[in-house]
Scaffold this motif. Structure first.
Motif, mmCIF file in Angstrom:
data_model
loop_
_atom_site.group_PDB
_atom_site.id
_atom_site.type_symbol
_atom_site.label_atom_id
_atom_site.label_comp_id
_atom_site.label_asym_id
_atom_site.label_seq_id
_atom_site.Cartn_x
_atom_site.Cartn_y
_atom_site.Cartn_z
ATOM 1 N N ASP A 82 33.680 45.786 37.340
ATOM 2 C CA ASP A 82 33.759 44.080 35.948
ATOM 3 C C ASP A 82 34.793 43.627 37.271
ATOM 4 O O ASP A 82 35.732 43.348 37.469
ATOM 5 C CB ASP A 82 34.583 44.528 34.957
ATOM 6 C CG ASP A 82 34.509 43.251 34.266
ATOM 7 O OD1 ASP A 82 34.812 42.496 34.686
ATOM 8 O OD2 ASP A 82 35.225 44.033 32.984
ATOM 9 N N ASP A 84 35.456 40.773 36.585
ATOM 10 C CA ASP A 84 37.141 39.944 35.767
ATOM 11 C C ASP A 84 38.465 41.219 35.616
ATOM 12 O O ASP A 84 38.831 40.274 35.869
ATOM 13 C CB ASP A 84 36.636 39.833 34.565
ATOM 14 C CG ASP A 84 35.815 38.588 34.285
ATOM 15 O OD1 ASP A 84 35.331 37.790 35.178
ATOM 16 O OD2 ASP A 84 34.224 38.564 33.829
ATOM 17 N N ASP A 85 38.404 42.075 36.709
ATOM 18 C CA ASP A 85 38.938 43.029 36.400
ATOM 19 C C ASP A 85 38.752 43.919 36.929
ATOM 20 O O ASP A 85 37.659 44.964 36.259
ATOM 21 C CB ASP A 85 39.752 43.388 34.485
ATOM 22 C CG ASP A 85 40.212 44.588 34.092
ATOM 23 O OD1 ASP A 85 41.128 45.065 34.921
ATOM 24 O OD2 ASP A 85 41.232 44.364 33.256
#
Ligand code: SF4
Length: 206
Positions: A82, A84-85
């Protein structure tokens, strides 16, 4: 209940029933359960974490995880990083998953054909109305908040005088019309309450 509202609800219910039936038939033809087809369709538009998929489907995390595991077993989705993370993973479609989805016409062929045959202006009006309904349902907690234009910090409703392209997306720095309103956008950035309220006022007034 107002008679007109009852008629609108009846119409929405008929459309939902047709879509469910079409998706069930398509899923069966592809060897997928309705939940598996829905997950495959969602991640083909935008890869998501398994918790987000559970929210979209309105099912428990365990149930979503079972469906994702079945799709992984069939080689139709896989887990990927991911962006974003770094600690999280997203479910992404494989080439085989995208090919199956294309073969099944996304699971809503007749509904898609009818929508595609509508005049462009009607489709734009429909997007506008759907956006308003979904936002209203989010406000009363009936569905989870979506990554839609109306809740995006990049969105400026009715920023331009051009009736055909009144809105502005700061992410791509371009004007666009109602037909291009997004209900689930990969570039969405969550807006603060003041930004959302200002957009809602302008959107609702027009
Ligand atoms: S980034 Fe996506 S959700 Fe945000 S305004 Fe642009 S098109 Fe809409």
């Amino acid at each position: 209940m107002d008679g007109q509202i009852a008629h609108i609800l009846y119409g929405i219910g008929r459309l939902a029933a047709v879509q469910r039936a079409e998706q069930w038939q398509a899923g069966t033809a592809g060897g997928l359960s309705p939940a598996q087809l829905e997950i495959l369709s969602r991640v083909a538009v935008r890869p998501m974490r398994s918790g987000e998929l559970a929210q979209h489907l309105g099912v428990s995390a365990a149930s979503a995880s079972d469906s994702i595991g079945a799709l992984e077993g069939k080689g139709l989705v896989q887990r990927g990083p991911d962006p974003d993370d770094a600690r999280a993973q997203r479910v992404v479609p494989t080439e085989a998953g995208l090919a199956l989805l294309a073969r099944l016409d996304g699971g809503s062929r007749r509904m898609a054909d009818v929508l595609a045959a509508l005049p462009e202006g009607d489709r734009a009006d429909l997007m506008r109305v759907l956006t308003g309904i979904i936002r209203g349902l989010q406000e009363v907690g009936a569905i989870p908040v979506q990554r839609m234009c109306l809740t995006c910090r990049h969105f400026r409703a009715h920023a331009h005088e051009d009736a055909a392209r009144p809105h502005h997306c700061d992410f791509v720095d371009a004007a666009f019309g109602d037909a291009m309103l997004r209900l689930d956008c990969g570039d969405h950035g969550t807006a603060g309450p003041d930004h959302v309220a200002a957009n809602l006022r302008r959107f609702g007034r027009a």
